[in-house]
Design an enzyme around this catalytic site. Structure first.
Site, PDB file in Angstrom:
ATOM      1  N   CYS B  95      42.222  43.284  42.335  1.00  6.16           N
ATOM      2  CA  CYS B  95      43.256  42.752  43.225  1.00  6.16           C
ATOM      3  C   CYS B  95      44.572  43.541  43.157  1.00  6.16           C
ATOM      4  O   CYS B  95      44.626  44.644  43.675  1.00  6.16           O
ATOM      5  CB  CYS B  95      43.455  41.265  42.922  1.00  6.16           C
ATOM      6  SG  CYS B  95      44.206  40.364  44.279  1.00  6.16           S
ATOM      7  N   HIS B 191      37.821  38.179  42.024  1.00 10.34           N
ATOM      8  CA  HIS B 191      38.141  37.364  40.851  1.00 10.34           C
ATOM      9  C   HIS B 191      36.887  36.583  40.476  1.00 10.34           C
ATOM     10  O   HIS B 191      35.833  36.770  41.050  1.00 10.34           O
ATOM     11  CB  HIS B 191      39.268  36.390  41.171  1.00 10.34           C
ATOM     12  CG  HIS B 191      40.545  37.049  41.583  1.00 10.34           C
ATOM     13  ND1 HIS B 191      41.300  37.809  40.716  1.00 10.34           N
ATOM     14  CD2 HIS B 191      41.206  37.072  42.769  1.00 10.34           C
ATOM     15  CE1 HIS B 191      42.372  38.265  41.356  1.00 10.34           C
ATOM     16  NE2 HIS B 191      42.341  37.832  42.608  1.00 10.34           N
TER      17      HIS B 191
END
Lengths: 430, 240
Positions: B95, B191
């Protein structure tokens, strides 16, 4: 308009109840639509105004405690007891409690408000007082980032018309701008207790942050155990007996006592002490259920890393032979379960206790535990089977106890399931 | 034969630490230790040197504020990271750190945050937030994860994508690419944490690192991954 709204709202509420549904949102939703000013008109008549309780963790418990402390001082308190803390849930509460003639027979309202919804709420109704508990990483797939949450809560704090009660130990709460002329009361814990209260940053940084104390505390928590808590109130040490155990409950109590001094500066201490001794945990927040077969099961809601980490400390205070962890991934739980990896389960490493995982994400929970060296005995996605397994394990143990850590929708389902095993489970299922 | 060892480095655990990405470090550590490999974990923050003997380097997602804090420091570390990346060091960037490993991140207000250009990509702040369960087809099978970002990332060359989107938005919600891989540098929006439900990928990273360090092809002992597999199967069928 007020009467028509009330009539419609009450009719829907009654209908839902006849259908056996609790209906915490629908009546509010309808009335909000047909009469957008309804809530404001109803609440401005309250002689002592409205108090908003917000923050990430502890809203429900603290709201319940504040309500009970105010009631023993003789105030009639309107509150949203079902844990339905969205604006429309509040509207439903008002519809339910108002008389048909439009009167709201209360002195004061104390409402818990979810961070994001609190902003909408105070936009409609300016609260007399605001309690800001803490800012922790919550279901960020809903609210965005922690700094966004802090901004939301600061707006709520800024809407108070008379006073605010703030957590002196929370770095983000401590930094909030309070408008001029608004009285600030601080609460918190002593420096000696810092090790019991991980800050959000500590939870994520792996190193200690300095003890923060933003101001002189009205109520300062100085020690706690499973039987009692000690506070320094205006410089005087005061011991309270209480059944609410754990560091998180002790600090919530500190917040509630501070709110009490803000509202009733001359509160009768003897009555307060007695009320504190009688406090019972709120719905699923450390609530203990006694089964017909004799075992006791404790339900502890967990919603985020901070709350879960604090809740795990309850294991240090009492001994439970069976530990359940039920994780659902519905909207109200947060769809993302990544946050389980921000919780430290090392306290359970190599435990010989029975550990059972449940809920839609039972296996995610089991995987998480595995990497902290915790073996699970069973994993049940179906919560009815999970509850059965927990009960069997508690019955086979010497202490006849179990504790279940559960996310929101898992808690509702488990609690409702316990009606099959206990005569003590009552109350609204949302 | 002396015991094998791995040095795992986690970048910016203080600033880039949301959504449990530090879990990836724990997972690699345990999976190595369960194979009797010694593991040292170094937490490398602002002002710290990147250890030149790092075998695996990990980074996670952060908030905008966290990203602001690390960007200047990351430039200081750029040379060291480039050297390690060129040398085949395993890196897994999630990310926010994935974005900073690209050339640039253009924020909503028009500011440009400079990246370190290890990955040939650019990111622009988007209006839509991509949130939900994800499934990607990669060269090592289907991976399941969770994405939560508003960054829109474009690869210079789509063939460098780490995977193809089966469910979710991936790099940008448009071209079905997800993540990026150059040599042994893996970047992704996943994630979960990513390695928690994708043990095959976790072991692959360990194997690449071991092979680079010890030469011979490492055959890691099999572990019982039944819990991970159950979690994987269930996550895969969850709605977005």
């Amino acid at each position: 308009m007020r009467f028509i709204s009330l009539l419609i709202g009450k009719t829907i509420l009654r209908g839902l109840r006849l259908l056996g549904r609790s209906g915490s949102a629908l009546p509010g939703l309808v009335v909000e639509k047909i009469n957008p000013g309804f809530l404001k008109k109803m609440l401005t008549d309250l002689p002592q105004g409205v108090v908003v309780v917000t923050g990430t963790n502890g809203k429900t418990t603290t709201t319940k405690v504040i309500t009970e402390l105010l009631e023993v001082q003789g105030l009639r308190v309107l509150t949203n007891k079902t844990g339905s803390n969205f604006v429309r849930g509040t509207v439903t509460t008002v519809i339910d409690k108002a008389k048909m003639n439009g009167a709201l027979p209360y002195d004061i309202a104390v409402f818990e408000q979810d961070e994001a919804h609190a902003v909408h709420f105070v936009h409609q109704i300016k609260p007399r007082g605001v309690l800001a508990l803490n800012i922790m990483r919550d279901q960020m797939d809903r609210f965005g980032e922690i700094d966004t949450t802090a901004k939301l809560i600061e707006k709520v704090v800024g809407s108070a018309t008379s006073w605010v009660v703030l957590n002196a130990n929370d770095e983000r709460v401590a930094k909030m701008q309070v408008p001029e002329g608004i009285k600030t009361y601080w609460y918190g814990h002593s420096k000696e207790l810092q090790h019991s209260f991980l800050t959000d940053d500590e939870l994520h940084h792996q190193d200690k942050t300095a003890y923060t104390q933003a101001g002189e505390m009205t109520t300062e928590l100085t020690s706690y155990d499973s039987q009692q808590v000690t506070f320094k109130i205006d410089g005087q040490e005061k011991v309270f007996k209480t059944a609410l155990s754990g560091s998180h409950n002790a600090i919530n109590l500190s917040a509630a006592l501070t709110v009490l001094s803000a509202i009733v500066p001359t509160a009768d201490m003897a009555k307060t002490t007695e009320a504190v001794a009688k406090l019972q945990p709120a719905f699923g927040r450390g609530e203990t259920i006694k089964l017909k077969t004799g075992e006791t099961i404790t339900l502890q809601l967990v919603k985020n890393p901070g709350g879960f980490t604090h809740a795990l400390r309850m294991l240090e205070l009492r001994s439970y032979d069976t530990i359940g962890m039920a994780v659902n991934d519905d909207y109200a739980d947060g769809r993302d379960v990544s946050w389980l990896w921000d919780v430290d389960f090392a306290v359970l490493e190599d435990t010989d206790k029975t550990v059972v995982c449940g809920g839609t994400r039972a296996y995610d929970m089991a995987v998480r535990l595995k990497y902290d060296g915790v073996k699970t005995t069973a994993n049940e996605r179906e919560l009815a089977a999970f509850v059965k397994t927990i009960n069997r394990s508690a019955a086979d143990s010497s202490t006849k106890t179990a504790i279940i850590f559960c996310t929101y929708t898992a808690m509702l389902k488990i609690r409702s399931d316990y009606k099959n095993y206990s005569d003590e489970v009552y109350g609204v299922t949302v | 034969m002396s015991k094998q060892n791995l040095h795992i480095v986690h970048l910016y655990p203080k600033e880039m630490n949301i959504y449990g990405d530090t879990g990836n470090t724990l997972i690699l550590r345990r999976r190595a230790e369960w194979r009797d490999i010694d593991v040292r974990v170094s937490l490398v923050g602002i002002g710290d040197e990147v250890p030149h003997d790092a075998d695996i380097i990990l980074g996670g997602g952060g908030q905008d504020a966290g990203q602001d804090k690390v960007q200047a420091d990351l430039q200081e570390k750029a040379d060291a990271l480039h050297k390690l990346a060129f040398d085949g060091t395993v890196m897994l960037m999630i990310c926010g750190m994935y974005q900073l490993f690209g050339r640039a991140f253009k924020t909503g207000s028009g500011n440009v945050i400079k990246g370190i250009s290890i990955l040939p990509l650019e990111t622009t702040a988007g209006l839509e937030r991509f949130i939900g369960n994800t499934v990607y087809q990669t060269e090592f099978g289907e991976t399941v994860a969770y994405e939560n970002h508003s960054g829109v990332t474009s690869l210079d060359d789509k063939s460098l994508a780490l995977g193809r989107v089966v469910q979710g938005a991936g790099n940008n919600g448009l071209d079905k690419t997800e993540g990026c891989r150059i040599k042994n540098v893996f970047g992704t929006y996943s994630h979960g944490p990513l390695l928690s439900k994708n043990p095959v990928l976790a072991d692959l990273l360990l194997e690449i690192a071991l092979k680079r360090k010890y030469g011979e092809s490492a055959m890691l002992a099999l572990l019982d991954d039944s819990l991970e597999q159950e979690a994987y199967k269930f996550a895969k069928q969850r709605p977005r």
